[in-house]
Design a protein around this motif. Structure first.
Motif, PDB file in Angstrom:
ATOM      1  N   GLU A 190     -42.650 -93.978  32.025  1.00  0.00           N
ATOM      2  CA  GLU A 190     -43.560 -92.979  31.452  1.00  0.00           C
ATOM      3  C   GLU A 190     -42.908 -91.600  31.455  1.00  0.00           C
ATOM      4  O   GLU A 190     -43.010 -90.851  30.480  1.00  0.00           O
ATOM      5  N   TYR A 191     -42.236 -91.285  32.543  1.00  0.00           N
ATOM      6  CA  TYR A 191     -41.603 -89.963  32.635  1.00  0.00           C
ATOM      7  C   TYR A 191     -40.421 -89.865  31.664  1.00  0.00           C
ATOM      8  O   TYR A 191     -40.230 -88.833  31.003  1.00  0.00           O
ATOM      9  N   LYS A 192     -39.656 -90.938  31.581  1.00  0.00           N
ATOM     10  CA  LYS A 192     -38.536 -90.950  30.651  1.00  0.00           C
ATOM     11  C   LYS A 192     -39.019 -90.741  29.215  1.00  0.00           C
ATOM     12  O   LYS A 192     -38.468 -89.905  28.473  1.00  0.00           O
ATOM     13  N   ASN A 193     -40.048 -91.460  28.816  1.00  0.00           N
ATOM     14  CA  ASN A 193     -40.587 -91.302  27.467  1.00  0.00           C
ATOM     15  C   ASN A 193     -41.150 -89.892  27.252  1.00  0.00           C
ATOM     16  O   ASN A 193     -41.023 -89.320  26.173  1.00  0.00           O
ATOM     17  N   ASN A 242     -45.657 -89.676  37.755  1.00  0.00           N
ATOM     18  CA  ASN A 242     -46.865 -89.456  36.958  1.00  0.00           C
ATOM     19  C   ASN A 242     -48.088 -89.493  37.872  1.00  0.00           C
ATOM     20  O   ASN A 242     -48.558 -90.554  38.263  1.00  0.00           O
ATOM     21  N   LEU A 243     -48.596 -88.324  38.227  1.00  0.00           N
ATOM     22  CA  LEU A 243     -49.762 -88.234  39.109  1.00  0.00           C
ATOM     23  C   LEU A 243     -51.022 -88.103  38.259  1.00  0.00           C
ATOM     24  O   LEU A 243     -51.460 -86.996  37.923  1.00  0.00           O
ATOM     25  N   SER A 251     -50.155 -84.235  34.497  1.00  0.00           N
ATOM     26  CA  SER A 251     -49.786 -85.279  35.457  1.00  0.00           C
ATOM     27  C   SER A 251     -48.281 -85.423  35.609  1.00  0.00           C
ATOM     28  O   SER A 251     -47.803 -85.975  36.600  1.00  0.00           O
ATOM     29  N   MET A 252     -47.525 -84.935  34.624  1.00  0.00           N
ATOM     30  CA  MET A 252     -46.069 -84.906  34.691  1.00  0.00           C
ATOM     31  C   MET A 252     -45.607 -83.498  34.333  1.00  0.00           C
ATOM     32  O   MET A 252     -46.276 -82.805  33.558  1.00  0.00           O
ATOM     33  N   PRO A 253     -44.480 -83.050  34.876  1.00  0.00           N
ATOM     34  CA  PRO A 253     -43.981 -81.712  34.546  1.00  0.00           C
ATOM     35  C   PRO A 253     -43.847 -81.531  33.038  1.00  0.00           C
ATOM     36  O   PRO A 253     -43.147 -82.302  32.373  1.00  0.00           O
ATOM     37  N   THR A 254     -44.512 -80.516  32.532  1.00  0.00           N
ATOM     38  CA  THR A 254     -44.619 -80.306  31.087  1.00  0.00           C
ATOM     39  C   THR A 254     -44.431 -78.832  30.762  1.00  0.00           C
ATOM     40  O   THR A 254     -44.971 -77.966  31.462  1.00  0.00           O
ATOM     41  N   TRP A 255     -43.657 -78.563  29.723  1.00  0.00           N
ATOM     42  CA  TRP A 255     -43.494 -77.172  29.287  1.00  0.00           C
ATOM     43  C   TRP A 255     -44.622 -76.799  28.325  1.00  0.00           C
ATOM     44  O   TRP A 255     -44.950 -77.558  27.419  1.00  0.00           O
TER      45      TRP A 255
END
Length: 803
Positions: free
Chosen positions: A307-310, A653-654, A664-668
């Motif tokens: 999920e994080y990779k995508n 992914n929290l 839930s994931m680091p996002t800009w």
């Protein structure tokens, strides 16, 4: 500060000269200020180190957070020298300039000496000297100038949460918190939301703990925003620049300014403030697309990797994208990502020990933790390490339930009652800014009418000083326990003088890490004047207030009334007796805490430090180098690389965060873009190795090294504005304005300005600190980091003009 009895400063400025230069001085002047002292004073003293008999007492420094071990030389009851203690693995036979200046903290003529109560207007600094019993009585019953605990709690029908408790960092913070727990308030605020809260929490929810960086063995280090060569010169800082760099480890410095750390780095990249998250996301993009990560580690210890990779790939967080946001060239981003993984797992993205800088700080820390984990450099030599801790035994505390005490103000829509209305998550230390602003704006569900403050200076330490002053002026009762007449102390109703760290034994502390140990702050001399350690202060206070406050509880708490009918008042009161945690001396509590380690109590008295096998392991290996643990006994790994989260995995992914309105994931986000309006400048702040925030601002020894702070202005901008070195500059924001002298330099960008924190005190009782330089928090706007409510220190734009 004006005192009704003569406010005569003992020695005026000569105490600094005597401590620095070793000039003989009169005991009558130094210790008594023309008044009697409870300390037995020799007829004459000198702070010059003598050659005769002396006591050598191991203790711990409290001039900064590092807690280095020291040995105090005591001659005729006077501390004449502080030497480093070679026995402590954490401080490695080093004591920095701040540590050496601890003598001046002890003999500062401005230090608080007697209990005092307010006789003037709140904040005016007019007090009168009283006895300890009179001070305790004023807290309980009030005076003609302010209300006491009894009246306030009667009016609030025993809602204990109408009082807030706040504390600064220190070994006795736990002692003060024990009082807060027994008192029954829901409102505890410490320094965390003004300091490392988002750093610790970001790593905590991702890796399960806030790890340490094994810089001794790392081969490649990215240090972003952390100015270790200048901001805190501790033993590990010295080791890093002497040994780690000395053996060829590479250092990449990411910082808006050209700092001392940047000067010592292999490469310095001037990033736009607040854009580090974009930089880390771009590093991650390179590592994922080029498959440079540790596939075995990811397979074994990652949750949500795909999920994080995508997420990274679909958002196209490329170096080309990051270049336009951060100002760092794409080729540099590609090179750093590849070099980091090439040196993995002995590569470190330094976690940092700094305050929150931007609103995206929590997500930045999550992204940094995930990037580090992709290298496999978790819980291993040369990477990030969890280390081992030597557990201590606890002692008896009380935590009574008060039926009338209300909880913290929460928003039930944000995670079922676990978040402030102002931020998503309630941490143990609360959010200073969120709490203060709620109270000021009338958004708290109940009034906040009183505050107990221990070793904390929110007037100086919190953004938007004007708001903090208003907050404190509105309180009915403020009790301040401190060693110095700080700006916050000027707003007290009752001032209780704590003795300095050299005059007390504090709670024994365990220090985890690769070389774990237990250390203690032993009392070096008896407390001077009428000062006391906080445990004794609280013992006297609870003896005065415990029973009267229980009488109020009996009146309004039906559960207590029913309990008394069933079991009798004496048995019920025992559960509410505030005096219980303070009945034993600190020395007795410390012996109990280490009783699980045979010989520990004796070792702590003799050496100040204990760890298993010390007698076997400890030895001198060169002129200024010691072995504490042999290499094969050090705790570079305690979990075999397994994260300390509940799942035992790196949490990418929290999803629980999304229910609180947090990514839930680091996002800009576009709102994170760096932007400074024409004609304005982004204000940056930081700290210097010779000062510990405002805590050392009045120390004459340190003040002699740096009299005041200067504002960094780009040299070309300064020339356009006709500003020269030393010119007085007015700096203005929405929060307020200050005056500070100019330092034109090419080491900062044209749209930024910078000055160090800890200057500009307004307390007239501080001889050396009073209006010396500028206070950054007088102009930093109160911008809230939205997840944990941290104070975002680098989100303020200012205007400048030559005065």
């Amino acid at each position: 500060m004006q005192v009704e009895i003569s406010r005569r400063r003992f020695l005026q400025g000569s105490v600094a000269l005597s401590v620095v230069g070793g000039v003989g001085i009169s005991s009558e002047n130094l210790f008594s200020s023309g008044m009697e002292s409870s300390h037995k004073i020799p007829e004459s003293i000198t702070t010059k180190t003598g050659s005769g008999n002396a006591k050598l007492i191991p203790t711990l420094c409290e001039m900064c957070v590092n807690k280095c071990a020291a040995i105090a030389r005591v001659e005729n009851g006077v501390v004449t020298k502080l030497d480093p203690n070679p026995s402590f693995p954490k401080s490695k036979n080093m004591l920095c300039p701040r540590g050496n200046a601890g003598i001046q903290a002890l003999y500062d003529p401005d230090r608080l000496k007697y209990p005092m109560i307010r006789v003037g207007k709140k904040g005016e600094g007019k007090f009168k000297r009283v006895t300890w019993d009179e001070a305790y009585d004023a807290i309980l019953n009030g005076t003609d100038k302010f209300k006491g605990l009894k009246q306030i709690l009667e009016e609030e029908k025993d809602n204990r949460s109408t009082f807030v408790f706040c504390a600064g960092e220190g070994m006795a913070e736990h002692t003060f918190k024990t009082f807060y727990t027994g008192f029954g308030s829901a409102n505890w605020l410490n320094h965390a939301s003004l300091c490392l809260r988002t750093v610790v929490s970001g790593y905590g929810v991702t890796l399960g703990a806030y790890p340490q960086a094994d810089l001794d063995n790392a081969e490649y280090i990215i240090m972003a925003g952390a100015n270790r060569a200048e901001a805190i010169v501790t033993p590990d800082t010295m080791d890093f620049f002497k040994r780690t760099k000395g053996r060829g480890a590479k250092l990449i410095c990411i910082d808006p300014r050209f700092t001392n750390t940047a000067a010592k780095a292999d490469k310095w990249l001037a990033i736009k403030p607040g854009t580090d998250l974009a930089f880390v996301l771009a590093l991650t993009y390179v590592v994922l697309t080029e498959e440079l990560y540790d596939k075995e580690y990811v397979k074994k210890y990652f949750n949500g990797f795909e999920e994080y990779k995508n997420h990274i790939l679909n958002n196209a967080y490329t170096p080309e994208w990051a270049e336009t946001i951060t100002g760092i060239k794409k080729d540099d981003i590609y090179t750093i990502a590849r070099d980091f993984m090439k040196h993995a797992p002995k590569a470190v993205y330094y976690p940092g020990r700094r305050s929150t800088f931007s609103k995206n700080d929590f997500q930045l820390r999550r992204a940094m933790a995930i990037f580090q984990a992709l290298s496999g450099g978790i819980d291993n030599q040369g990477g990030l390490v969890f280390g081992k801790k030597l557990p201590l035994k606890g002692h008896e505390v009380i935590a009574p339930m008060y039926a009338q005490a209300q909880g913290v103000n929460v928003d039930r829509k944000k995670g079922g009652g676990h978040g402030y209305a102002d931020c998503a998550v309630v941490s143990g230390g609360g959010s200073w800014l969120a709490f203060r602003n709620r109270v000021l704006e009338g958004r708290n569900p109940y009034p906040v009418r009183g505050m107990f403050v221990y070793k904390h200076n929110p007037i100086m330490n919190m953004p938007n000083r004007a708001k903090t002053e208003k907050f404190m002026k509105d309180l009915d009762l403020t009790v301040v326990i401190d060693t110095m007449p700080s700006d916050t102390a000027m707003f007290a109703d009752v001032l209780l003088p704590e003795c300095t760290y050299l005059e007390r034994t504090d709670p024994v502390k365990t220090f985890g890490g690769v070389e774990p140990s237990i250390a203690v702050r032993n009392k070096v001399i008896e407390p001077m004047f009428e000062t006391k350690p906080v445990i004794e202060i609280l013992r006297g206070l609870t003896e005065k207030i415990s029973k009267p406050l229980f009488e109020i509880t009996k009146k309004y708490d039906e559960d207590v009334q029913d309990d008394i009918a069933d079991r009798g008042e004496e048995e019920v009161y025992a559960e509410f007796d505030l005096t219980i945690p303070f009945k034993h001396s600190q020395e007795e509590l410390n012996e109990h805490a280490v009783s699980g380690y045979p010989g520990a109590a004796e070792a702590l008295k003799k050496y100040g430090v204990y760890y298993p096998e010390r007698e076997k392991y400890f030895k001198r290996v060169s002129l200024n180098e010691y072995q504490y643990y042999p290499e094969n006994a050090r705790y570079y790994s305690v979990t075999g690389g397994k994260p300390k989260t509940n799942s035992g995995k790196v949490e990418c992914n929290l999803k629980t965060l999304s229910r609180k309105g947090v990514d839930s994931m680091p996002t800009w986000r576009d709102e994170y873009e760096y932007s400074v309006p024409e004609g304005k400048f982004r204000l940056l702040t930081g700290r210097h190795a010779q000062f510990t925030q405002s805590g050392t601002a009045n120390n004459a020894m340190l003040h002699d090294l740096i009299h005041e702070n200067y504002i960094w202005i780009n040299k070309r901008v300064a020339k356009q504005k006709g500003i020269k070195f030393g010119d007085l500059i007015e700096v203005t924001s929405k929060a307020g304005s200050i005056s500070i002298k100019a330092y034109p330099t090419e080491k900062i960008a044209p749209d930024q300005v910078f000055f160090i924190h800890g200057f500009g005190e307004e307390s007239e009782a501080l001889t050396w600190a009073y209006r010396s330089g500028g206070n950054d928090n007088a102009i930093i706007e109160d911008v809230l980091e939205p997840v944990y409510g941290g104070a975002a220190m680098h989100e303020t734009n200012v205007e400048i003009r030559k005065v």
